[in-house]
Design a protein around this motif. Sequence first.
Motif, PDB file in Angstrom:
ATOM      1  N   PHE A  60       0.826  -1.211   0.000  1.00 34.01           N
ATOM      2  CA  PHE A  60       0.000   0.000   0.000  1.00 34.01           C
ATOM      3  C   PHE A  60       0.865   1.267   0.000  1.00 34.01           C
ATOM      4  N   GLU A  61       0.555   2.196  -0.881  1.00 33.05           N
ATOM      5  CA  GLU A  61       1.260   3.490  -0.992  1.00 33.05           C
ATOM      6  C   GLU A  61       2.788   3.326  -1.110  1.00 33.05           C
ATOM      7  N   ASN A  62       3.179   2.405  -1.963  1.00 33.54           N
ATOM      8  CA  ASN A  62       4.608   2.174  -2.226  1.00 33.54           C
ATOM      9  C   ASN A  62       5.398   1.852  -0.944  1.00 33.54           C
ATOM     10  N   GLY A  63       4.736   1.168  -0.027  1.00 33.91           N
ATOM     11  CA  GLY A  63       5.351   0.879   1.267  1.00 33.91           C
ATOM     12  C   GLY A  63       6.590   0.002   1.198  1.00 33.91           C
ATOM     13  N   TYR A  64       6.681  -0.817   0.157  1.00 36.83           N
ATOM     14  CA  TYR A  64       7.837  -1.712   0.026  1.00 36.83           C
ATOM     15  C   TYR A  64       9.158  -0.948   0.066  1.00 36.83           C
ATOM     16  N   ALA A  65       9.192   0.188  -0.635  1.00 40.23           N
ATOM     17  CA  ALA A  65      10.453   0.937  -0.740  1.00 40.23           C
ATOM     18  C   ALA A  65      10.988   1.244   0.657  1.00 40.23           C
ATOM     19  N   PHE A  66      10.133   1.759   1.534  1.00 38.29           N
ATOM     20  CA  PHE A  66      10.586   2.089   2.881  1.00 38.29           C
ATOM     21  C   PHE A  66      10.896   0.825   3.693  1.00 38.29           C
ATOM     22  N   PHE A  68      12.158  -1.907   2.804  1.00 44.34           N
ATOM     23  CA  PHE A  68      13.460  -2.481   2.506  1.00 44.34           C
ATOM     24  C   PHE A  68      14.622  -1.539   2.827  1.00 44.34           C
ATOM     25  N   THR A  69      14.333  -0.421   3.462  1.00 40.70           N
ATOM     26  CA  THR A  69      15.418   0.401   4.019  1.00 40.70           C
ATOM     27  C   THR A  69      15.576   0.083   5.514  1.00 40.70           C
ATOM     28  N   LEU A  70      14.637  -0.660   6.069  1.00 38.38           N
ATOM     29  CA  LEU A  70      14.698  -1.038   7.485  1.00 38.38           C
ATOM     30  C   LEU A  70      15.688  -2.199   7.643  1.00 38.38           C
ATOM     31  N   ARG A  74      16.030  -8.944   2.257  1.00 34.82           N
ATOM     32  CA  ARG A  74      14.918  -9.407   1.409  1.00 34.82           C
ATOM     33  C   ARG A  74      14.561 -10.856   1.739  1.00 34.82           C
ATOM     34  N   LYS A 214      14.608  -9.999  -6.944  1.00 33.21           N
ATOM     35  CA  LYS A 214      14.631  -9.368  -8.278  1.00 33.21           C
ATOM     36  C   LYS A 214      13.870  -8.046  -8.296  1.00 33.21           C
ATOM     37  N   GLN A 216      12.419  -4.324  -7.884  1.00 36.77           N
ATOM     38  CA  GLN A 216      12.960  -2.970  -7.746  1.00 36.77           C
ATOM     39  C   GLN A 216      11.825  -2.058  -7.313  1.00 36.77           C
ATOM     40  N   PHE A 217      12.175  -1.087  -6.522  1.00 34.29           N
ATOM     41  CA  PHE A 217      11.121  -0.223  -5.982  1.00 34.29           C
ATOM     42  C   PHE A 217      11.330   1.221  -6.394  1.00 34.29           C
TER      43      PHE A 217
ATOM     44  N   LEU B  48      17.432  -0.167  -3.540  1.00 36.54           N
ATOM     45  CA  LEU B  48      16.039  -0.434  -3.887  1.00 36.54           C
ATOM     46  C   LEU B  48      15.899  -0.651  -5.393  1.00 36.54           C
ATOM     47  N   ILE B  49      16.895  -0.172  -6.145  1.00 38.09           N
ATOM     48  CA  ILE B  49      16.939  -0.451  -7.584  1.00 38.09           C
ATOM     49  C   ILE B  49      18.332  -0.984  -7.910  1.00 38.09           C
ATOM     50  N   ARG B  50      18.418  -1.739  -8.981  1.00 37.98           N
ATOM     51  CA  ARG B  50      19.723  -2.255  -9.408  1.00 37.98           C
ATOM     52  C   ARG B  50      20.384  -1.221 -10.297  1.00 37.98           C
ATOM     53  N   ARG B  71      22.203  -1.693   8.401  1.00 35.16           N
ATOM     54  CA  ARG B  71      21.044  -0.817   8.188  1.00 35.16           C
ATOM     55  C   ARG B  71      20.531  -0.195   9.486  1.00 35.16           C
ATOM     56  N   LEU B  78      12.078   8.675   2.856  1.00 35.24           N
ATOM     57  CA  LEU B  78      11.808   8.658   1.411  1.00 35.24           C
ATOM     58  C   LEU B  78      10.619   9.576   1.144  1.00 35.24           C
ATOM     59  N   SER B  81       7.375   7.201   0.264  1.00 33.72           N
ATOM     60  CA  SER B  81       7.129   5.937   0.963  1.00 33.72           C
ATOM     61  C   SER B  81       7.411   6.095   2.450  1.00 33.72           C
ATOM     62  N   GLY B  82       6.728   5.271   3.237  1.00 26.77           N
ATOM     63  CA  GLY B  82       6.949   5.329   4.685  1.00 26.77           C
ATOM     64  C   GLY B  82       6.298   4.133   5.343  1.00 26.77           C
ATOM     65  N   TYR B 100      15.501  -1.862  16.060  1.00 29.80           N
ATOM     66  CA  TYR B 100      16.713  -1.083  16.308  1.00 29.80           C
ATOM     67  C   TYR B 100      17.117  -1.187  17.787  1.00 29.80           C
TER      68      TYR B 100
END
Lengths: 217, 283
Positions: A60-66, A68-70, A74, A214, A216-217, B48-50, B71, B78, B81-82, B100
Amino acid sequence: MRGMLVKDFRLLLMQKQFFVVIVAVSVFMIASGQNTSFIVTYCTAMGMFFSVSSIAYDEFENGYAFLFTLPVSRRGYVAEKYLFGILCTGITWLLSVVCCGIYEQIVRPASDPAEQVLITAISGLVLFVPLAVMIPFRLKFGADRGRIVMMIVTALLFGLIFLVAKAADSFPVLKQAVRAVNGLSGPALSGVAFVFAVLAMGISAFVSIHIVEKKQF
Amino acid sequence: MLRLQSVRKHYDTFDLDCSLEVKPGMITGFIGANGAGKSTTFKAILNLIRIDGGEITVFGKPHTQITAKDREMIGVVLSDSGFSGYLTVNDVAAVMRQMYPLFDRADFMERCRQFGIPEKKKIKEFSTGMRAKLKLIAAMSHGARLLVLDEPTSGLDVAAREELLALLQDYLEEQEERSVLISSHISGDLEKFCDDIYMISDGKTILHEETGVLLDEYGILKVDETQYHALDQTYFKWRRKESFGYSVLTDQRSFYLENYPDVVTEKSGIDDILLMAIKGERL
């Protein structure tokens, strides 16, 4: 991993009104004379669907991107999805088995509780197979497209089962295999179901890791 | 702390080719117009991207080998995103506590109260400003050594921006080696806050300079055709055709002030420099 589990359980608790509906439907089914093993299957399936819905929340709302910064890898994310799925499916199965078991003992005290547990164990284990199928499809195609793809796959699976059943008449080997499965004792059958479920989950997890690595976000 | 060397990413309509470095203890600004490649660069840094070429190192390691443990030392905001909109601040605190080891729940909740962020309301019901505040507070709540902040002040009013940037400044002063890579379309934030600034346009790094040098030494000359040809052009960086002649960006404003007192020489802000770099012609 623990953080992700906390997140998913918190999101699950948010949907507690749906659990009330499931309990109400189950009570209604028992009252209308429905077989308890069917109710166990129904409740377990609902638990499984809720666990898979956590993927839609992540998306939801491109949540994956954030996400995978945690501090979660993967592979760790995929492992958590399977663990969460197993826990949700397992907990709802266990709760429904206990509740239905108590009900059976009250209403039909003569029934053999061991036999009941065995039947429900098999039905519970069998439900790990659709879980194993659903997770990679949801990860690959997302909630909306994933649902459509799942419908197509389900239709194809039923078609395949139908064809195998038809073919069984012409191929004695298949006929023998079906007869062999039917002839298995309860414990042996649950053993087969267990192995089948573990295999399905293992293959599914392998595919899911490949999909998520594989992405990408 | 963080280094990008000729990082390339190809899309059908866009190519990124970016180099930058964030040194320990430094606050590095990253500025560019919408679609210049800022968010793509951030996504590349965070794996997040290659990427199609080049090298990214974070804490001295290739970015693809950054572990979950590493990390824990990176705080991220971002722009698009959040945390899930279905969670509350209480939920976020519970999740972060598990993720954390250095997460300070009491401090996090106190900051949320300080900035008027409700604890029990779902994030999806928050205003844009409230979401932005929560993202930044969360990024600073677990002792990260590197903050990677993509448009962290987007959607905030002036007062809230000031407050949050002050909070960020305090966070950085607590430990000297903490570093930040920050992008913003509000150049004023970066002018006040950053040690150095990278400018990106059309996927390419077009300028890197210390903020002090940018503000003190860079300038814009407004000249007609005759003046343009009469001037010493050694320190011309960009020029832009105007109705009166040319606007010229120089990195030696004082040279022209001293030697050509008749020429209109103006101080340039980051926006002027960026506009010149985008719309002008590199010399």
